[in-house]
Design a protein around this motif. Structure first.
Motif, mmCIF file in Angstrom:
data_model
loop_
_atom_site.group_PDB
_atom_site.id
_atom_site.type_symbol
_atom_site.label_atom_id
_atom_site.label_comp_id
_atom_site.label_asym_id
_atom_site.label_seq_id
_atom_site.Cartn_x
_atom_site.Cartn_y
_atom_site.Cartn_z
ATOM 1 N N ALA A 1 5.084 1.380 13.556
ATOM 2 C CA ALA A 1 5.007 2.002 14.877
ATOM 3 C C ALA A 1 5.984 3.162 14.970
ATOM 4 N N ALA A 2 7.168 3.010 14.386
ATOM 5 C CA ALA A 2 8.168 4.075 14.413
ATOM 6 C C ALA A 2 7.698 5.272 13.598
ATOM 7 N N ARG A 3 7.078 4.996 12.418
ATOM 8 C CA ARG A 3 6.559 6.088 11.587
ATOM 9 C C ARG A 3 5.451 6.854 12.298
ATOM 10 N N SER A 4 4.551 6.162 12.938
ATOM 11 C CA SER A 4 3.453 6.847 13.630
ATOM 12 C C SER A 4 3.983 7.650 14.825
ATOM 13 N N LEU A 5 5.026 7.135 15.435
ATOM 14 C CA LEU A 5 5.647 7.859 16.540
ATOM 15 C C LEU A 5 6.297 9.140 16.024
ATOM 16 N N ARG A 6 6.992 9.058 14.872
ATOM 17 C CA ARG A 6 7.627 10.236 14.286
ATOM 18 C C ARG A 6 6.580 11.266 13.895
ATOM 19 N N ARG A 7 5.477 10.813 13.308
ATOM 20 C CA ARG A 7 4.410 11.733 12.919
ATOM 21 C C ARG A 7 3.810 12.418 14.143
#
Length: 117
Positions: A5-11
């Motif tokens: 979830a954090a990675r998709s938010l960063r992307r």
């Protein structure tokens, strides 16, 4: 799960970064919203003004009737002025801002009554 979830938010934030740096979106869109919103706001305020004028222009029917009955014409006012005498008048000075108006009026009354006409 949280890492994904954090990675998709960063992307997602990385995709929005060019939009945040775009000057058209940063300055142009708020300006256009202000102009268009101001137009709608002014329309509402001017409508209030015209509605108030309509209400103010309506008169009481009894008052309208009295106004219609009391027709004052230019000719009638001229006849009133023609009968008055403008040759016998006196120039009376008004009080200065630093003078007491009551004492000045009393003084002028004494001068007028003491002079024989």
């Amino acid at each position: 799960m949280q890492e994904a979830a954090a990675r998709s938010l960063r992307r997602g934030l990385e995709r929005l970064r060019p939009l945040v740096k775009n000057k058209t979106l940063r300055y142009g869109v708020p300006m256009m919203l202000l102009i268009i919103g101001g137009s709608f706001g002014l329309r509402e305020f001017t409508q209030i003004r015209y509605d108030a004028q309509k209400l103010h222009s309506k008169m009481d029917p009894a008052l309208e009737e009295r106004i219609r009955k009391n027709k004052i014409t230019l000719e009638s006012e001229y006849e009133k002025l023609k009968s008055s005498d403008f040759d016998d008048w006196k120039n009376v000075r008004g009080p200065r801002p630093w003078e007491d108006s009551k004492s000045l009026q009393e003084q002028q009354q004494q001068v007028l009554h003491s002079k024989p006409s």
